[in-house]
Design a protein around this motif. Structure first.
Motif, PDB file in Angstrom:
ATOM      1  N   PHE A  36       0.852  -1.182   0.000  1.00 57.13           N
ATOM      2  CA  PHE A  36       0.000   0.000   0.000  1.00 57.13           C
ATOM      3  C   PHE A  36       0.887   1.230   0.000  1.00 57.13           C
ATOM      4  CE2 PHE A  36      -2.618  -3.196   2.091  1.00 57.13           C
ATOM      5  CZ  PHE A  36      -3.760  -3.133   1.323  1.00 57.13           C
ATOM      6  N   ALA A  37       0.458   2.273  -0.697  1.00 59.96           N
ATOM      7  CA  ALA A  37       1.208   3.530  -0.714  1.00 59.96           C
ATOM      8  C   ALA A  37       0.248   4.668  -1.014  1.00 59.96           C
ATOM      9  CB  ALA A  37       2.305   3.494  -1.770  1.00 59.96           C
ATOM     10  N   THR A  38       0.526   5.806  -0.415  1.00 61.41           N
ATOM     11  CA  THR A  38      -0.229   7.007  -0.730  1.00 61.41           C
ATOM     12  C   THR A  38       0.716   8.192  -0.700  1.00 61.41           C
ATOM     13  OG1 THR A  38      -2.207   8.308  -0.273  1.00 61.41           O
ATOM     14  CG2 THR A  38      -0.974   7.531   1.638  1.00 61.41           C
ATOM     15  N   SER A  39       0.518   9.099  -1.611  1.00 62.24           N
ATOM     16  CA  SER A  39       1.250  10.364  -1.624  1.00 62.24           C
ATOM     17  C   SER A  39       0.248  11.445  -1.264  1.00 62.24           C
ATOM     18  CB  SER A  39       1.836  10.636  -3.010  1.00 62.24           C
ATOM     19  OG  SER A  39       2.790   9.656  -3.331  1.00 62.24           O
ATOM     20  N   THR A  40       0.582  12.221  -0.261  1.00 66.31           N
ATOM     21  CA  THR A  40      -0.368  13.215   0.222  1.00 66.31           C
ATOM     22  C   THR A  40       0.359  14.274   1.032  1.00 66.31           C
ATOM     23  OG1 THR A  40      -2.475  13.516   1.382  1.00 66.31           O
ATOM     24  CG2 THR A  40      -0.922  11.946   2.356  1.00 66.31           C
ATOM     25  N   GLY A  41      -0.341  15.297   1.388  1.00 67.95           N
ATOM     26  CA  GLY A  41       0.230  16.349   2.209  1.00 67.95           C
ATOM     27  C   GLY A  41       1.106  17.302   1.421  1.00 67.95           C
ATOM     28  N   TYR A  42       1.690  18.242   2.144  1.00 69.61           N
ATOM     29  CA  TYR A  42       2.502  19.272   1.515  1.00 69.61           C
ATOM     30  C   TYR A  42       3.497  19.785   2.542  1.00 69.61           C
ATOM     31  CZ  TYR A  42       3.769  23.716  -0.650  1.00 69.61           C
ATOM     32  OH  TYR A  42       4.468  24.761  -1.189  1.00 69.61           O
ATOM     33  N   TRP A  43       4.710  20.070   2.106  1.00 71.55           N
ATOM     34  CA  TRP A  43       5.694  20.700   2.981  1.00 71.55           C
ATOM     35  C   TRP A  43       6.514  21.694   2.177  1.00 71.55           C
ATOM     36  CZ3 TRP A  43      10.863  20.308   1.852  1.00 71.55           C
ATOM     37  CH2 TRP A  43      11.246  19.297   0.980  1.00 71.55           C
ATOM     38  N   GLU A  44       7.045  22.677   2.886  1.00 69.16           N
ATOM     39  CA  GLU A  44       7.950  23.642   2.282  1.00 69.16           C
ATOM     40  C   GLU A  44       8.841  24.184   3.390  1.00 69.16           C
ATOM     41  OE1 GLU A  44       5.628  26.717   0.464  1.00 69.16           O
ATOM     42  OE2 GLU A  44       4.820  27.432   2.356  1.00 69.16           O
ATOM     43  N   ASP A  45      10.037  24.594   3.026  1.00 66.08           N
ATOM     44  CA  ASP A  45      10.934  25.205   3.995  1.00 66.08           C
ATOM     45  C   ASP A  45      11.893  26.134   3.263  1.00 66.08           C
ATOM     46  OD1 ASP A  45      13.155  23.727   2.989  1.00 66.08           O
ATOM     47  OD2 ASP A  45      12.845  22.141   4.421  1.00 66.08           O
ATOM     48  N   ASP A  46      12.713  26.813   4.033  1.00 66.52           N
ATOM     49  CA  ASP A  46      13.658  27.773   3.451  1.00 66.52           C
ATOM     50  C   ASP A  46      14.983  27.133   3.060  1.00 66.52           C
ATOM     51  OD1 ASP A  46      14.789  27.268   5.896  1.00 66.52           O
ATOM     52  OD2 ASP A  46      14.655  29.336   6.626  1.00 66.52           O
ATOM     53  N   GLY A  47      15.087  25.818   3.185  1.00 64.95           N
ATOM     54  CA  GLY A  47      16.318  25.122   2.819  1.00 64.95           C
ATOM     55  C   GLY A  47      17.242  24.895   3.993  1.00 64.95           C
ATOM     56  N   THR A  48      16.944  25.472   5.144  1.00 63.62           N
ATOM     57  CA  THR A  48      17.788  25.285   6.321  1.00 63.62           C
ATOM     58  C   THR A  48      17.164  24.326   7.322  1.00 63.62           C
ATOM     59  OG1 THR A  48      16.816  27.174   7.470  1.00 63.62           O
ATOM     60  CG2 THR A  48      18.764  27.609   6.110  1.00 63.62           C
ATOM     61  N   THR A  49      15.897  23.997   7.137  1.00 58.34           N
ATOM     62  CA  THR A  49      15.203  23.101   8.051  1.00 58.34           C
ATOM     63  C   THR A  49      15.638  21.664   7.790  1.00 58.34           C
ATOM     64  OG1 THR A  49      13.324  24.597   7.918  1.00 58.34           O
ATOM     65  CG2 THR A  49      12.909  22.418   8.853  1.00 58.34           C
ATOM     66  N   PRO A  50      15.921  20.901   8.850  1.00 51.89           N
ATOM     67  CA  PRO A  50      16.285  19.493   8.618  1.00 51.89           C
ATOM     68  C   PRO A  50      15.100  18.718   8.083  1.00 51.89           C
ATOM     69  CG  PRO A  50      16.108  19.953  10.966  1.00 51.89           C
ATOM     70  CD  PRO A  50      15.925  21.259  10.253  1.00 51.89           C
ATOM     71  N   VAL A  51      15.382  17.657   7.354  1.00 57.82           N
ATOM     72  CA  VAL A  51      14.321  16.815   6.813  1.00 57.82           C
ATOM     73  C   VAL A  51      13.640  16.096   7.964  1.00 57.82           C
ATOM     74  CG1 VAL A  51      15.416  16.506   4.571  1.00 57.82           C
ATOM     75  CG2 VAL A  51      15.956  14.926   6.423  1.00 57.82           C
ATOM     76  N   VAL A  52      12.462  15.525   7.701  1.00 57.73           N
ATOM     77  CA  VAL A  52      11.727  14.796   8.727  1.00 57.73           C
ATOM     78  C   VAL A  52      12.605  13.667   9.249  1.00 57.73           C
ATOM     79  CG1 VAL A  52       9.770  13.256   9.119  1.00 57.73           C
ATOM     80  CG2 VAL A  52       9.462  15.334   7.807  1.00 57.73           C
ATOM     81  N   GLN A  53      12.728  13.596  10.558  1.00 59.41           N
ATOM     82  CA  GLN A  53      13.498  12.520  11.160  1.00 59.41           C
ATOM     83  C   GLN A  53      12.857  12.146  12.478  1.00 59.41           C
ATOM     84  OE1 GLN A  53      17.372  14.212  11.393  1.00 59.41           O
ATOM     85  NE2 GLN A  53      16.895  15.497  13.140  1.00 59.41           N
ATOM     86  N   ARG A  54      13.066  10.924  12.900  1.00 64.86           N
ATOM     87  CA  ARG A  54      12.460  10.458  14.142  1.00 64.86           C
ATOM     88  C   ARG A  54      13.488  10.306  15.248  1.00 64.86           C
ATOM     89  NH1 ARG A  54       7.339   8.628  13.690  1.00 64.86           N
ATOM     90  NH2 ARG A  54       7.363   9.236  15.837  1.00 64.86           N
TER      91      ARG A  54
END
Length: 171
Positions: A36-54
């Motif tokens: 199963f897979a879904t592409s959804t949501g939206y993100w934006e940043d100024d290029g200095t924000t770290p990527v999503v990490q846990r």
């Protein structure tokens, strides 16, 4: 003359058909283990924000911090990978929409779900109407902890600050 044109057209069509390459069953476009897979949501940043990490990552070096920031934006992909024991592992990706097309910016495992050793029965976005206008993500994962049980609904939420929350849905 007409017979020549017809013959020439037939030869061109036959040659095109022979040269055309279709995706053979052996060509891996999407691995069979992705159930199963879904592409959804939206993100934006100024290029200095770290990527999503846990989990905490290694600290950035001064050279990386001094690099000029380029604004980024994209969407999220939530997917389940089937394991040999029929359970699944669930991952969240941050996909960057760049000039060269989409690219994976980060991939994280959702331990809150994977620790359950789930049998995933579905993954759905909050809305199927396309990309959201506001940053964030809301998706539902339907899973069983016992293959003979009823499915439970879990939510995966990313707020406008990029904080990921996974929890059992409350109806």
């Amino acid at each position: 003359m007409s017979l020549r044109r017809t013959t020439l057209c037939a030869l061109l069509l036959a040659a095109t058909a022979l040269c055309a390459r279709t995706a053979a069953a052996e060509d891996v476009i999407l691995p069979a283990s992705i159930i199963f897979a879904t592409s959804t949501g939206y993100w934006e940043d100024d290029g200095t924000t770290p990527v999503v990490q846990r989990a905490p990552s290694a600290p950035q070096t001064a050279a990386a911090a001094a690099a000029p920031a380029k604004p980024r934006h994209g969407y999220y992909k939530l997917f389940a990978v089937r394991q040999t024991d029929r359970t699944a592992r669930i991952y969240l990706q941050q996909i960057e929409q760049g000039d060269g097309g989409p690219a994976i910016a980060s991939t994280v495992e959702l331990h809150e779900l994977n620790d359950l050793k789930p049998y995933v029965t579905d993954i759905r976005p909050e809305s199927s109407s396309g990309m959201l206008k506001e940053p964030g993500l809301f998706a539902m994962v339907y899973l069983k902890t016992d293959p003979d049980a009823e499915s439970e609904t879990w939510t995966v939420v990313i707020d406008e600050f990029g904080e990921v929350t996974v929890g059992k849905a409350s109806n």
